[in-house]
Design a protein around this motif. Sequence first.
Motif, PDB file in Angstrom:
ATOM      1  N   LEU A  32      49.855  35.823  47.235  1.00  0.00           N
ATOM      2  CA  LEU A  32      49.446  36.739  46.160  1.00  0.00           C
ATOM      3  C   LEU A  32      48.141  36.281  45.504  1.00  0.00           C
ATOM      4  N   HIS A  33      47.983  34.972  45.355  1.00  0.00           N
ATOM      5  CA  HIS A  33      46.747  34.423  44.773  1.00  0.00           C
ATOM      6  C   HIS A  33      45.556  34.690  45.687  1.00  0.00           C
ATOM      7  N   VAL A  35      45.291  37.202  47.792  1.00  0.00           N
ATOM      8  CA  VAL A  35      45.043  38.645  47.785  1.00  0.00           C
ATOM      9  C   VAL A  35      44.511  39.090  46.426  1.00  0.00           C
ATOM     10  N   THR A  36      45.150  38.618  45.363  1.00  0.00           N
ATOM     11  CA  THR A  36      44.768  38.982  44.001  1.00  0.00           C
ATOM     12  C   THR A  36      44.556  37.697  43.202  1.00  0.00           C
ATOM     13  N   PRO A  37      43.318  37.305  42.978  1.00  0.00           N
ATOM     14  CA  PRO A  37      43.053  36.050  42.265  1.00  0.00           C
ATOM     15  C   PRO A  37      43.619  35.997  40.837  1.00  0.00           C
ATOM     16  N   LYS A  38      44.076  37.139  40.302  1.00  0.00           N
ATOM     17  CA  LYS A  38      44.680  37.124  38.961  1.00  0.00           C
ATOM     18  C   LYS A  38      45.998  36.364  38.951  1.00  0.00           C
ATOM     19  N   VAL A  39      46.675  36.323  40.105  1.00  0.00           N
ATOM     20  CA  VAL A  39      47.945  35.593  40.196  1.00  0.00           C
ATOM     21  C   VAL A  39      47.606  34.106  40.232  1.00  0.00           C
TER      22      VAL A  39
END
Length: 178
Positions: A32-33, A35-39
């Motif tokens: 998830l990190h 794919v989406t650095p917000k995680v």
Amino acid sequence: MKLSGAVQESTSFVAKGTSAATVVLVLIFLILHLVTPKVPFGIGVILSAALGCLVATGNFLLMAVVAEKAAGDDNYDNAKRKMTLSYRYRTLGQLIFVILVIVVPGLNFVTGILPLLVPGALIRGKGVADYKKMRAKEKAEGKTAKIQETEKSADGRADETNRETAAEEQEKTPEAAE
């Protein structure tokens, strides 16, 4: 203190299952990190997950040890008191851990709390799987018994038919009886 085989076996099962689920959880956070650095992902996520796994496994071990001791106690009230007190302290310990994982900066509360849910799910899943195995075994044994009963009754019917046929033949030929 020597643990019984059942306590060792169940604690080992829970420890392995919780560890595996924790590794999967960390891998999901990593994916998830990416794919989406917000995680968030980092040492805090890994440390929180490891601590959650340790608390969950330790909680289960303490419960199993106290339950084993309570089962060996002849006094029902004393055994119930031990189990109730153990439940309260273990729940309090988990609550303190949850508060710490939320309050301490750098720790991730999601990866810290989710491993606490794994042992219960593992034990329930194992119970369902064991029940299904038992039912399948009983069903197989039941079918075997029914097949044997059918064969016996078929043999009995064949013997009865043979006797009836012989009796009919004797009635047809009265001279043969003389």
